[in-house]
Each structure stands twice: as structure tokens, then as C-alpha cells.
Design an enzyme around this catalytic site. Structure first.
Site, PDB file in Angstrom:
ATOM      1  N   TYR A 221      27.070  -8.067  18.265  1.00  0.00           N
ATOM      2  CA  TYR A 221      26.875  -9.426  17.754  1.00  0.00           C
ATOM      3  C   TYR A 221      28.107  -9.893  17.002  1.00  0.00           C
ATOM      4  O   TYR A 221      28.999  -9.090  16.682  1.00  0.00           O
ATOM      5  CB  TYR A 221      25.623  -9.507  16.870  1.00  0.00           C
ATOM      6  CG  TYR A 221      25.769  -8.913  15.483  1.00  0.00           C
ATOM      7  CD1 TYR A 221      25.862  -7.539  15.288  1.00  0.00           C
ATOM      8  CD2 TYR A 221      25.825  -9.735  14.359  1.00  0.00           C
ATOM      9  CE1 TYR A 221      25.998  -7.010  14.013  1.00  0.00           C
ATOM     10  CE2 TYR A 221      25.954  -9.205  13.076  1.00  0.00           C
ATOM     11  CZ  TYR A 221      26.042  -7.839  12.919  1.00  0.00           C
ATOM     12  OH  TYR A 221      26.186  -7.315  11.670  1.00  0.00           O
TER      13      TYR A 221
ATOM     14  N   LYS B 119      30.768  -3.628  16.203  1.00  0.00           N
ATOM     15  CA  LYS B 119      29.770  -4.510  15.562  1.00  0.00           C
ATOM     16  C   LYS B 119      28.474  -4.479  16.373  1.00  0.00           C
ATOM     17  O   LYS B 119      28.089  -5.434  17.059  1.00  0.00           O
ATOM     18  CB  LYS B 119      30.311  -5.934  15.389  1.00  0.00           C
ATOM     19  CG  LYS B 119      29.539  -6.736  14.352  1.00  0.00           C
ATOM     20  CD  LYS B 119      30.311  -7.938  13.887  1.00  0.00           C
ATOM     21  CE  LYS B 119      29.521  -8.909  13.047  1.00  0.00           C
ATOM     22  NZ  LYS B 119      29.062  -8.409  11.760  1.00  0.00           N
TER      23      LYS B 119
ATOM     24  N   GLU C  10      31.574   0.191   2.601  1.00  0.00           N
ATOM     25  CA  GLU C  10      31.555  -1.281   2.624  1.00  0.00           C
ATOM     26  C   GLU C  10      30.193  -1.760   2.171  1.00  0.00           C
ATOM     27  O   GLU C  10      29.306  -0.962   1.853  1.00  0.00           O
ATOM     28  CB  GLU C  10      31.911  -1.800   4.018  1.00  0.00           C
ATOM     29  CG  GLU C  10      30.982  -1.301   5.103  1.00  0.00           C
ATOM     30  CD  GLU C  10      31.456  -1.631   6.514  1.00  0.00           C
ATOM     31  OE1 GLU C  10      32.088  -2.673   6.714  1.00  0.00           O
ATOM     32  OE2 GLU C  10      31.163  -0.826   7.419  1.00  0.00           O
TER      33      GLU C  10
ATOM     34  N   LEU D 237      33.449  -1.567   9.434  1.00  0.00           N
ATOM     35  CA  LEU D 237      33.697  -2.668  10.359  1.00  0.00           C
ATOM     36  C   LEU D 237      34.996  -3.352   9.925  1.00  0.00           C
ATOM     37  O   LEU D 237      35.177  -3.623   8.739  1.00  0.00           O
ATOM     38  CB  LEU D 237      32.545  -3.681  10.271  1.00  0.00           C
ATOM     39  CG  LEU D 237      32.675  -4.850  11.252  1.00  0.00           C
ATOM     40  CD1 LEU D 237      32.293  -4.389  12.653  1.00  0.00           C
ATOM     41  CD2 LEU D 237      31.811  -6.015  10.821  1.00  0.00           C
TER      42      LEU D 237
END
Ligand code: PLP
Length: 285
Positions: A33, A148, A180, A205
Site C-alpha cells: 500500500y 510497505k 520507528e 520503512l
């Protein structure tokens, strides 16, 4: 007016936007996505999001059903059909629906492509002024976080824990270091004014907003170090903040109930936010 979604070539009312129960996105989280922000009806940093989309699908050997140029056209068309001024476009591509449930890639199955929009005034969000509290959680994710993927269960649990603690984000921790946020990249500003954010790699990411902020900071001769940092270091820092397409640059004012700096958004965070908003407006398409 009911929102309009895009499903495999058609623009349809959101309530009629459907995919098969055999869709591999649903059965296996076999999909990718992207989320791009919309400001004043225009897409923000979209080339960067589409480049990451191409990379992500490449890493899982999934062929996009449309060209990158066509995907951007569809995004724009969807923004227009929804009269979207400020918010975001979500897009997802999966390996499609076969006739059953086999793990290995199906043959001759067209990938699914869907998009929808949502409304959010990112620039004037109240949390931009106040900053957010964050909690820390163990990072429970798989080893290819650079892709992702729509497999977001660890982030769902992390962000639910944050919601239950009235926090705005969960910072995920692995081997004593921050990887993260549940849906954001993490930064700190050290006491000697170095902006620190974890280096890209399979552990995180590669955030599009992170990339833009690092470049904008470098262009202004601000000191940047790309390396891992611990929660202790973040708590000893002057400032902390997160970046993502849907918050831009957002101050973190506490971690696990302990203040960062004076417990208010700091001047460097405010400055980087302004710089990013200017960049976003100047480069929107
Ligand atoms: N890290 C994770 C795990 C994310 O899910 C996101 C965004 O959803 C980000 C970082 C920020 O990436 P971007 O700036 O491209 O939105």
C-alpha cells in the site's frame, strides 16, 4: 455526497467498492500500500510514494496492473471526484483473487488495485501545535520492514496500546533501540543540535517524509546523523519528533510519561515543520 472509491478500473460509491473474499490481500496480506497526502487538492511528494510503491511490489514480485503514470492519473481523478481539498489518498495493490487458497503465486490472475480518499486538515491539525505523547512497545514485526506490506498486525496492536494510553503514537523498540513509530519515522535533536534518525535498512520503512526532511535539513546545513538511538537518548534530547505523509513533522513531547525537553514542541521541530509544509506546497502536483 457519498465518497467515491476506485476498484479495478471503476470509480464507484464507497459502499459499493468490493473485492472478493479470495483476494490474496485479504487471505495472506499479499499486497502493498501507499498513502499520499493531499493539500489544496494536490498530491504531496507523490513521485516519492510511487517510487517506493514500485520498489515494494518489485521486492515481492508483484506486477502493477497499471503504469505508474496511470496510477497517478487515477489518484488525481479520485481527488477530483471526491472534491478533496485536504487529506490523503490510500492505494493498495494485491496479488488478486484466485479460485482457491494456495500460498504460491497464482498464474494468470490480475492484481487488485483499489484506492479511496479521506479528509484531514494536516497543516492545521491541533496536535501540530501541542505535540503528541508516545509510548514504547516491543517491535514484533517481520524482517522486511522496508517493504510497505499490508501485513500491519504488529502496528495495529502497537497503535491500539497507544490509543489506550491516550498517546498519539507507539515507538517500536528492538535490541534497545527505537526502530520507528507504528506509522511514522522517528527523530531526535541532541543537546549539541544534531538531528538523529535511524538509517534506512530492512529494520524500517524508508519514509518518504523522512527522506524529504533529511534532504531539506542538509540543504540548510543542519547537522544530521543517520543512526539508531535509544529511548534513554531520546529522553535526554532537546527535542523529538515524528514524520509521515499524514502528519508531516510532528513534535513528540513525552515518551512513556516522561517529558522530552521542556515538554513542549521545540524550535527545531517547528522550523522543520514549516520547511516541510513550504516544500510540500511548492512541489505538489
Ligand atoms: N514507518 C512506518 C512503519 C509507516 O507505516 C509509515 C507511514 O505509514 C512511515 C514510517 C512514514 O512513512 P511516510 O513518510 O512515507 O508516510
Amino acid at each position: 455526497m457519498e465518497p467515491i472509491a476506485y476498484v479495478n478500473g471503476a470509480f464507484v460509491p464507497l459502499s459499493e467498492a468490493k473485492v472478493s473474499i479470495l483476494d490474496r490481500g485479504f487471505l495472506f496480506a499479499d499486497g502493498i500500500y501507499e498513502v499520499a497526502a493531499v493539500l489544496d487538492g494536490k498530491l504531496i511528494d507523490n513521485a516519492s510514494h510511487l517510487a517506493r510503491l514500485e520498489r515494494s511490489v518489485g521486492e515481492i514480485a508483484l506486477a502493477l496492473p497499471e503504469s505508474i503514470e496511470r496510477i497517478q492519473e487515477i489518484q488525481k481523478e479520485l481527488v477530483k471526484r471526491n472534491n478533496l481539498v485536504n487529506g490523503m489518498v490510500y492505494l493498495e495493490v494485491t496479488r488478486g483473487a484466485d479460485t482457491g487458497r494456495d500460498f504460491a503465486f497464482p498464474k494468470g490472475v490480475k492484481p487488485t488495485l483499489i484506492m479511496f480518499t479521506s479528509v484531514k486538515d494536516i497543516v492545521n491539525a491541533p496536535s501540530a501545535r501541542t505535540g503528541i505523547d508516545v509510548i514504547t512497545v516491543p517491535d514484533l514485526r517481520w524482517a522486511r520492514r522496508d517493504i510497505k506490506s499490508v501485513a500491519l498486525l504488529a502496528q495495529v496492536l502497537a497503535k491500539q496500546a497507544a490509543a489506550e494510553a491516550n498517546a498519539g503514537e507507539a515507538w517500536m523498540i528492538e535490541d534497545g533501540k527505537v526502530t520507528e513509530g507504528g506509522s511514522s519515522s522517528c527523530f531526535i535533536l541532541t543537546q549539541d543540535d544534531v538531528i538523529v534518525t535511524r538509517q534506512n535498512g530492512s529494520e524500517i520503512l524508508p519514509g518518504c517524509t523522512r527522506k524529504a526532511v533529511v534532504k531539506l535539513a542538509e540543504e540548510r546545513q543542519l547537522r544530521i546523523e543517520e543512526r539508531a538511538f535509544s529511548v534513554e537518548e531520546a529522553l535526554a534530547a532537546k527535542e523529538a519528533f515524528i514524520t509521515s505523509a499524514t502528519v508531516f513533522v510532528q513534535a513528540v513531547v513525552s515518551i512513556d510519561g516522561k517529558k522530552v525537553g521542556n515538554g513542549k514542541p521545540g524550535p527545531m521541530t517547528d522550523r522543520l515543520r514549516e520547511i516541510y509544509v513550504d516544500f510540500a506546497k511548492a512541489t505538489a502536483v
